[in-house]
Motif scaffolding. Structure first.
Motif, PDB file in Angstrom:
ATOM      1  N   PHE A 186       0.826  -1.216   0.000  1.00 56.01           N
ATOM      2  CA  PHE A 186       0.000   0.000   0.000  1.00 56.01           C
ATOM      3  C   PHE A 186       0.859   1.264   0.000  1.00 56.01           C
ATOM      4  N   LEU A 187       2.147   1.125   0.238  1.00 55.84           N
ATOM      5  CA  LEU A 187       3.037   2.292   0.266  1.00 55.84           C
ATOM      6  C   LEU A 187       3.522   2.616  -1.149  1.00 55.84           C
ATOM      7  N   PRO A 188       3.404   3.870  -1.579  1.00 60.64           N
ATOM      8  CA  PRO A 188       3.793   4.251  -2.953  1.00 60.64           C
ATOM      9  C   PRO A 188       5.289   4.516  -3.073  1.00 60.64           C
ATOM     10  N   PHE A 189       6.102   3.548  -2.638  1.00 59.67           N
ATOM     11  CA  PHE A 189       7.547   3.701  -2.693  1.00 59.67           C
ATOM     12  C   PHE A 189       8.166   2.409  -3.192  1.00 59.67           C
ATOM     13  N   SER A 190       9.401   2.505  -3.665  1.00 62.35           N
ATOM     14  CA  SER A 190      10.154   1.322  -4.051  1.00 62.35           C
ATOM     15  C   SER A 190      11.314   1.141  -3.068  1.00 62.35           C
ATOM     16  N   SER A 191      11.901  -0.044  -3.089  1.00 62.80           N
ATOM     17  CA  SER A 191      13.049  -0.352  -2.228  1.00 62.80           C
ATOM     18  C   SER A 191      12.742  -0.045  -0.770  1.00 62.80           C
ATOM     19  N   LEU A 192      11.678  -0.622  -0.264  1.00 58.94           N
ATOM     20  CA  LEU A 192      11.287  -0.390   1.122  1.00 58.94           C
ATOM     21  C   LEU A 192      12.163  -1.201   2.077  1.00 58.94           C
ATOM     22  N   HIS A 193      12.642  -0.535   3.126  1.00 55.31           N
ATOM     23  CA  HIS A 193      13.493  -1.192   4.110  1.00 55.31           C
ATOM     24  C   HIS A 193      12.996  -0.842   5.515  1.00 55.31           C
ATOM     25  N   PRO A 194      12.203  -1.734   6.148  1.00 55.34           N
ATOM     26  CA  PRO A 194      11.793  -1.488   7.534  1.00 55.34           C
ATOM     27  C   PRO A 194      13.010  -1.444   8.444  1.00 55.34           C
ATOM     28  N   ILE A 195      13.026  -0.506   9.387  1.00 52.79           N
ATOM     29  CA  ILE A 195      14.208  -0.327  10.224  1.00 52.79           C
ATOM     30  C   ILE A 195      13.919  -0.366  11.716  1.00 52.79           C
ATOM     31  N   THR A 196      12.741   0.091  12.141  1.00 49.01           N
ATOM     32  CA  THR A 196      12.431   0.079  13.565  1.00 49.01           C
ATOM     33  C   THR A 196      10.928   0.279  13.746  1.00 49.01           C
ATOM     34  N   SER A 197      10.467   0.212  14.980  1.00 46.79           N
ATOM     35  CA  SER A 197       9.060   0.458  15.262  1.00 46.79           C
ATOM     36  C   SER A 197       8.929   1.034  16.663  1.00 46.79           C
ATOM     37  N   SER A 198       7.771   1.628  16.912  1.00 48.30           N
ATOM     38  CA  SER A 198       7.498   2.194  18.230  1.00 48.30           C
ATOM     39  C   SER A 198       6.001   2.407  18.379  1.00 48.30           C
ATOM     40  N   HIS A 199       5.437   1.917  19.487  1.00 47.57           N
ATOM     41  CA  HIS A 199       4.035   2.140  19.817  1.00 47.57           C
ATOM     42  C   HIS A 199       3.096   1.767  18.673  1.00 47.57           C
ATOM     43  N   GLY A 200       3.335   0.622  18.059  1.00 51.37           N
ATOM     44  CA  GLY A 200       2.461   0.107  17.021  1.00 51.37           C
ATOM     45  C   GLY A 200       2.710   0.647  15.634  1.00 51.37           C
ATOM     46  N   LEU A 201       3.688   1.525  15.453  1.00 51.78           N
ATOM     47  CA  LEU A 201       3.981   2.114  14.153  1.00 51.78           C
ATOM     48  C   LEU A 201       5.319   1.602  13.624  1.00 51.78           C
ATOM     49  N   LEU A 202       5.365   1.425  12.317  1.00 48.00           N
ATOM     50  CA  LEU A 202       6.545   0.903  11.632  1.00 48.00           C
ATOM     51  C   LEU A 202       7.245   2.033  10.890  1.00 48.00           C
ATOM     52  N   TYR A 203       8.574   2.077  11.001  1.00 44.55           N
ATOM     53  CA  TYR A 203       9.374   3.105  10.326  1.00 44.55           C
ATOM     54  C   TYR A 203      10.203   2.443   9.235  1.00 44.55           C
ATOM     55  N   LEU A 204      10.197   3.074   8.050  1.00 46.99           N
ATOM     56  CA  LEU A 204      10.880   2.503   6.893  1.00 46.99           C
ATOM     57  C   LEU A 204      11.607   3.579   6.099  1.00 46.99           C
ATOM     58  N   TRP A 205      12.670   3.168   5.416  1.00 47.46           N
ATOM     59  CA  TRP A 205      13.267   3.990   4.372  1.00 47.46           C
ATOM     60  C   TRP A 205      12.676   3.522   3.043  1.00 47.46           C
ATOM     61  N   GLY A 206      12.273   4.455   2.205  1.00 47.85           N
ATOM     62  CA  GLY A 206      11.734   4.104   0.898  1.00 47.85           C
ATOM     63  C   GLY A 206      12.214   5.070  -0.154  1.00 47.85           C
ATOM     64  N   SER A 207      12.421   4.569  -1.352  1.00 45.56           N
ATOM     65  CA  SER A 207      12.852   5.422  -2.460  1.00 45.56           C
ATOM     66  C   SER A 207      11.653   6.167  -3.017  1.00 45.56           C
ATOM     67  N   GLN A 208      11.808   7.448  -3.195  1.00 48.22           N
ATOM     68  CA  GLN A 208      10.741   8.260  -3.752  1.00 48.22           C
ATOM     69  C   GLN A 208      10.455   7.844  -5.184  1.00 48.22           C
ATOM     70  N   PRO A 209       9.175   7.905  -5.621  1.00 48.90           N
ATOM     71  CA  PRO A 209       8.851   7.587  -7.022  1.00 48.90           C
ATOM     72  C   PRO A 209       9.645   8.469  -7.969  1.00 48.90           C
ATOM     73  N   THR A 210      10.092   7.866  -9.070  1.00 45.98           N
ATOM     74  CA  THR A 210      10.894   8.600 -10.046  1.00 45.98           C
ATOM     75  C   THR A 210      10.084   9.732 -10.656  1.00 45.98           C
ATOM     76  N   SER A 211      10.667  10.912 -10.668  1.00 45.39           N
ATOM     77  CA  SER A 211       9.966  12.078 -11.201  1.00 45.39           C
ATOM     78  C   SER A 211       9.954  12.044 -12.726  1.00 45.39           C
ATOM     79  N   PRO A 212       8.796  12.336 -13.349  1.00 51.05           N
ATOM     80  CA  PRO A 212       8.739  12.375 -14.816  1.00 51.05           C
ATOM     81  C   PRO A 212       9.409  13.616 -15.391  1.00 51.05           C
ATOM     82  N   ASP A 213       9.770  14.566 -14.547  1.00 45.72           N
ATOM     83  CA  ASP A 213      10.394  15.802 -15.017  1.00 45.72           C
ATOM     84  C   ASP A 213      11.794  15.511 -15.533  1.00 45.72           C
ATOM     85  N   PRO A 214      12.076  15.777 -16.806  1.00 45.28           N
ATOM     86  CA  PRO A 214      13.408  15.503 -17.356  1.00 45.28           C
ATOM     87  C   PRO A 214      14.490  16.362 -16.728  1.00 45.28           C
TER      88      PRO A 214
END
Length: 420
Positions: free
Chosen positions: A124-152
C-alpha cells in the motif's frame, strides 16, 4: 500479497500465517449471505465488545469475512476501544537485506506466542526499495525510495532521494516525514520514541524531529534547522556509536575507544529533551565494574522491558588473551539507577556450537526477548524471560528471509489503533 480468503485464515499453515492490511482481503464470496445474517442485527457496541476480547490476529482475520465486519472493525470507535482494552501483539520483525529488493514488499515477523511466522504486506506504500528499520508504539518506520519524477530536469540525485516513512501495516495508514538526504539512510541509525519523537544518529551528528517541536523550540536553541523541520546537533562522540537504544528520555550507545588490535568498549548516555544535554554525552561507568567490558567480544545494547534497565549482549571470552575464543554468548542486565550488573542468561553450549562456524553473529530484540542469528545457521536462537523471572532458550525455525542467514531485526508491537 494474494487476496485473503476466510478458509485460509481458519486453517493457517504450520509455520506461516498472513495478517492482511486494511483494504486487502475483502472476500468476493459469501459477503451477501453474511451481510444479510442475524449477526448484523447486533448493535455495533456489542460487536465491538465481542471482538475487543479476541487476539489481534483473530481480529485481523475477522476483517476478511465480509464488508460489514471490515467496516465495523475499522471504525474509529472500535480502534479507540482496542487501545484501552486489547493487548498488543509483540513480534520479532526482520529487516530485509540491502541487496534484496522484492517486487512485493513484505514485512516478515515471528510470533513467539504461537511459534509462527507472519507476513505483513507493504504494497500500500507508494515507494520502491522499502526497508523497515524500527518500530514504536504500534507504528513501523521505513526507508523508501521516492517515485521517479517524470520531469526531465530532475537530477539523478533528486530521483534517488530516500524518504523516512511511518505507517501502520494493519490499517494501511502512512505518513512521510520531512525530507532527508540519502546519506542519512546509508549511515544513520533511526530511533523512534513516544510523542512522535524520531532521532537519526551518526558519528558526527544527531537529527531530532517531533511533531510537538513548537512546544520545545526554546529547549533546542543551540541546534539549527535542517529543512526547517529537523533539528541538527553535533554528536561529539569519540568514535562511531554502536547499538543505540532509547530508554525513557535517555539515549545510550557503545563506543570502541581502543586500537585496531584491541577493543576498549565504553558506554555513553545523553538526555533527550534539552539542547544543553543532547550535545554532551556522559560516560556511564562505575569503579566496581572492573573489567566488565573486557569479558565480552563485540558487545551490543538491547532495550529491556523495564525503562530502568538495559541489556548488554556479547560473546563471553574464555580468557583475556588477545583474540581469545568465546565459550558462549552472555546476556548481562544493567540497572540504570543503581548501576549494578547482573547476569540474565547465557546460551547453552549445545546451541552455541551452531554459532562456532560463523565469524560473527547479530543480536536484536527488546523487552523480554532477544534473538541471535549467524551465517549458515538457518534459524534464530531465541532467549525469553517470563514474568516470574524464569528464562529459557529455544530455536525459531523456518526463517523466511533468504541470503546467508545473518538476520537483523527489531521488536514490532502491533496495534490496530496506532495512527501515524
Amino acid at each position: 500479497m494474494k487476496r485473503c480468503r476466510p478458509q485460509t485464515l481458519s486453517a493457517p499453515r504450520q509455520n506461516q500465517s498472513i495478517i492482511p492490511s486494511s483494504g486487502e482481503g475483502e472476500p468476493t464470496t459469501h459477503s451477501s449471505a453474511m451481510d444479510s445474517s442475524h449477526f448484523n442485527l447486533l448493535p455495533q457496541e456489542t460487536i465491538h465488545q465481542i471482538f475487543a476480547h479476541l487476539p489481534l490476529r483473530q481480529i485481523a482475520a475477522g476483517k476478511c469475512v465480509c464488508k460489514a465486519l471490515h467496516s465495523s472493525l475499522s471504525s474509529p470507535s472500535f480502534l479507540h476501544l482496542l487501545n484501552t482494552q486489547s493487548t498488543p501483539l509483540f513480534l520479532l520483525a526482520l529487516k530485509p537485506s540491502n541487496r534484496h529488493v522484492s517486487p512485493h514488499p513484505t514485512l516478515h515477523a515471528f510470533d513467539p506466542s504461537s511459534n509462527q511466522w507472519l507476513r505483513f504486506s507493504l504494497s500500500f506504500l507508494p515507494f520502491s526499495s522499502l526497508h523497515p528499520i524500527t518500530s514504536s508504539h504500534g507504528l513501523l518506520y521505513l526507508w523508501g525510495s521516492q517515485p521517479t519524477s517524470p520531469d526531465p530536469c530532475t537530477t539523478s540525485a533528486q530521483s534517488s532521494q530516500k524518504a523516512l516513512v511511518v505507517c501502520n501495516p494493519l490499517t494501511s495508514q502512512y505518513k512521510i516525514l520531512p525530507q532527508l538526504g540519502s546519506a542519512w539512510s546509508r549511515h544513520g541509525s533511526v530511533l523512534a520514541g513516544s510523542l512522535s519523537v524520531v532521532l537519526v544518529l551518526t558519528e558526527l551528528a544527531v537529527l531530532y524531529y517531533s511533531e510537538n517541536r513548537s512546544l520545545k523550540c526554546d529547549n533546542f536553541s543551540s541546534g539549527h534547522d535542517l529543512n526547517n523541520n529537523w533539528l541538527k546537533f553535533s554528536s561529539n562522540l569519540p568514535t562511531k556509536p554502536r547499538s543505540p537504544v532509547l530508554v525513557s528520555n535517555s539515549m545510550l550507545v557503545l563506543c570502541d575507544l581502543g586500537s585496531p588490535w584491541r577493543s576498549q568498549w565504553a558506554m555513553f548516555k545523553t538526555e533527550i529533551g534539552s539542547a544543553d544535554k543532547i550535545q554532551h554525552w556522559i560516560r556511564v561507568e562505575k569503579r566496581e565494574w572492573g573489567d566488565i567490558f573486557d569479558i565480552l567480544r563485540r558487545p551490543r545494547l538491547v532495550k529491556a522491558g523495564n525503562e530502568r534497565k538495559v541489556y548488554m549482549v556479547g560473546g563471553l571470552k574464555s580468557s583475556y588473551v588477545l583474540q581469545s575464543a568465546c565459550s558462549t554468548i552472555l546476556i548481562l542486565r544493567l540497572d540504570l539507577e543503581s548501576l549494578e550488573w547482573e547476569e540474565a542468561g547465557r546460551m547453552p553450549v549445545e546451541m552455541y556450537r551452531c554459532f562456532l562456524k560463523s565469524s560473527k553473529f547479530k543480536v536484536f530484540g527488546g523487552g523480554d526477548r532477544i534473538c541471535f542469528s549467524a551465517k549458515r545457521v538457518g534459524r534464530l536462537a531465541l532467549w525469553e524471560e517470563s514474568a516470574d523471572g524464569k528464562a529459557e532458550w529455544r530455536w525459531a525455525e523456518g526463517v523466511p528471509v533468504g541470503g546467508d542467514g545473518l538476520c537483523r531485526g527489531f521488536v514490532f508491537e502491533t496495534r490496530l489503533g496506532a495512527v501515524p
